[in-house]
Scaffold this active site. Structure first.
Site, short mmCIF file in Angstrom:
data_model
loop_
_atom_site.label_atom_id
_atom_site.label_comp_id
_atom_site.label_asym_id
_atom_site.label_seq_id
_atom_site.Cartn_x
_atom_site.Cartn_y
_atom_site.Cartn_z
N ARG A 115 -3.96 8.50 -7.59
CA ARG A 115 -2.50 8.36 -7.44
C ARG A 115 -1.88 8.92 -8.70
NH1 ARG A 115 1.03 3.32 -5.32
NH2 ARG A 115 0.29 4.28 -3.41
N HIS A 142 1.98 11.43 0.70
CA HIS A 142 1.26 10.15 0.76
C HIS A 142 0.44 10.13 2.06
CE1 HIS A 142 0.11 6.21 -0.18
NE2 HIS A 142 1.24 5.54 -0.06
N GLN A 145 -1.14 6.85 3.76
CA GLN A 145 -0.18 5.95 4.40
C GLN A 145 0.18 6.44 5.80
OE1 GLN A 145 1.33 2.96 2.97
NE2 GLN A 145 1.73 2.73 5.15
N ASP A 231 12.02 4.54 3.69
CA ASP A 231 11.27 4.22 2.47
C ASP A 231 12.31 3.96 1.38
OD1 ASP A 231 9.25 3.98 0.57
OD2 ASP A 231 8.80 6.13 0.48
N CYS A 271 6.47 1.91 4.55
CA CYS A 271 5.17 1.89 3.87
C CYS A 271 5.03 0.72 2.91
CB CYS A 271 4.93 3.22 3.15
SG CYS A 271 6.05 3.54 1.80
N ARG A 299 -4.13 0.29 6.55
CA ARG A 299 -4.57 1.12 5.42
C ARG A 299 -6.06 0.89 5.18
NH1 ARG A 299 -0.91 2.69 1.38
NH2 ARG A 299 -2.72 3.75 0.48
N1 NVA Z 1 7.99 6.83 -1.89
C1 NVA Z 1 7.43 5.70 -2.58
C2 NVA Z 1 6.24 5.19 -1.85
C3 NVA Z 1 5.57 4.00 -2.49
C4 NVA Z 1 4.33 3.57 -1.77
C5 NVA Z 1 7.07 6.10 -3.99
O1 NVA Z 1 6.56 7.22 -4.17
O2 NVA Z 1 7.34 5.33 -4.92
N1 CP Z 2 2.41 1.73 0.48
C1 CP Z 2 1.74 1.82 -0.66
O1 CP Z 2 1.11 2.83 -0.97
O2 CP Z 2 1.78 0.69 -1.43
P1 CP Z 2 1.31 0.52 -2.92
O3 CP Z 2 2.27 1.29 -3.79
O4 CP Z 2 1.37 -0.96 -3.18
O5 CP Z 2 -0.08 1.06 -3.07
#
Ligand code: NVA
Ligand code: CP
Length: 316
Positions: A115, A142, A145, A231, A271, A299
């Site tokens: 990540r 992502h 997800q 989101d 998500c 997930r």
């Molecule tokens: N769009 C959000 C998703 C978090 C799981 C982010 O990137 O922070």
């Molecule tokens: N939806 C998701 O990826 O959650 P986290 O940021 O908690 O991993």
């Protein structure tokens, strides 16, 4: 006597999951079926350890609850083990080149999940990795997800082909991934973003414009949709824009009126983590059309199917 290097059986070329379009429709259909089987084994307490003695390394440069938990628990449930690294405690946070990290980490593990911020970081890592690399979220995408979300749709409603998904809000990593998925799995996305936050087709990695339509009015995007999804207004890494975004996105909340205009049996997805009262009303996310807990649960199983596939190929 000098030690001879050990030659090993190597899967070549190594397959990665860096964005949704890395897999074909047939591969996704296979993964959805494996997810169903693997989930059923878990629910009925059947031990299934195809990845015994395999090690997953998880690298986090951003926060996470679901992604860490689902990958770590998932690897253990498949008989393997998982190691957590973050920027703060590893040399990545002190400027070690990502190419060097890719070389080293992939010589000590069987599969890697990352990540991070820019997509180019994960691509550079993967280009120097001997083992499969999975995108656990970047600024652009992502894919894990959306894999779980579409499995959830299939589980609850059947095939997503030909259906309409309404994306309400920011054209972020989730939006880009839904758009790629629409091209691969042949469904439509109705996108509504505030002006100035529109989809950037190149950044989204799209082949064309056939699978999505843009709407200035979010209610029109939601009209008759089979699935309404949104989101956070401010994704990780964009916190400096938060104040401005709160104002710009104020009319892009998924609320009860919006769900009423969607198809009668429409699902709501997010998500998570969510901000009730911002991108979604409490009545919708905690209401009868919401499947957010199923998405989170899936997930775990979708990623187990993904790791099984990347490490073992098709098992049936
Ligand atoms: N769009 C959000 C998703 C978090 C799981 C982010 O990137 O922070
Ligand atoms: N939806 C998701 O990826 O959650 P986290 O940021 O908690 O991993």
């Amino acid at each position: 006597m000098s030690a001879q290097p050990i030659s090993i059986k190597q899967l070549t070329p190594v397959k990665h999951f860096l964005q949704f379009k890395d897999f074909t429709r047939e591969e996704f259909e296979y993964l959805f079926e494996r997810t169903r089987i693997i989930k059923q084994k878990f629910k009925t307490y059947q031990q299934y350890w195809p990845l015994q003695d395999r090690t997953l390394v998880m690298i986090f440069e951003k926060a996470s609850t679901r992604t860490r938990l689902s990958f770590e628990a998932g690897m253990q449930q498949l008989g393997g083990s998982a190691i957590y690294l973050n920027t703060r405690d590893s040399q990545l946070g002190r400027g070690e080149p990502v190419e060097d990290a890719g070389q080293v980490i992939s010589r000590m593990s069987d599969i890697v999940m990352i990540r991070t911020f820019e997509q180019s970081i994960i691509e550079r890592f993967a280009a120097h990795s001997r083992v499969p690399v999975i995108n656990g979220l970047t600024n652009e995408y992502h894919p894990c997800q959306v894999l779980a979300d579409i499995f959830t749709y299939v589980e609850l409603r059947g095939s997503i082909q030909g259906k309409t998904v309404a994306w309400i809000g920011d054209s972020n990593n989730m939006c880009n991934t839904w758009l790629q998925a629409a091209e691969i799995l042949d469904f439509n996305v109705h996108v509504s973003t505030p002006s100035g936050y529109e989809v950037e087709p190149e950044r989204a990695g799209l082949y064309g414009h056939e699978h999505y339509e843009e709407f200035a009015d979010p209610m029109e995007a939601a009209r008759d949709a089979d699935l309404v999804t949104t989101d956070v207004w401010t994704s990780m890494g964009f916190e400096a824009e938060n104040e401005e975004r709160l104002k710009d996105f104020a009319d892009w909340q998924v609320d009860e009126d919006m769900m009423r205009i969607a198809a009668k049996d429409a699902l709501f997805m997010h998500c998570l983590p969510a901000h009730r009262g911002e991108e979604v009303s409490a009545g919708v996310i905690d209401g009868p059309q919401s499947v957010v807990w199923d998405e989170a649960e899936n997930r775990l199983h979708a990623q187990k199917a993904l790791m099984e596939y990347l490490l073992l190929g098709r098992v049936e």
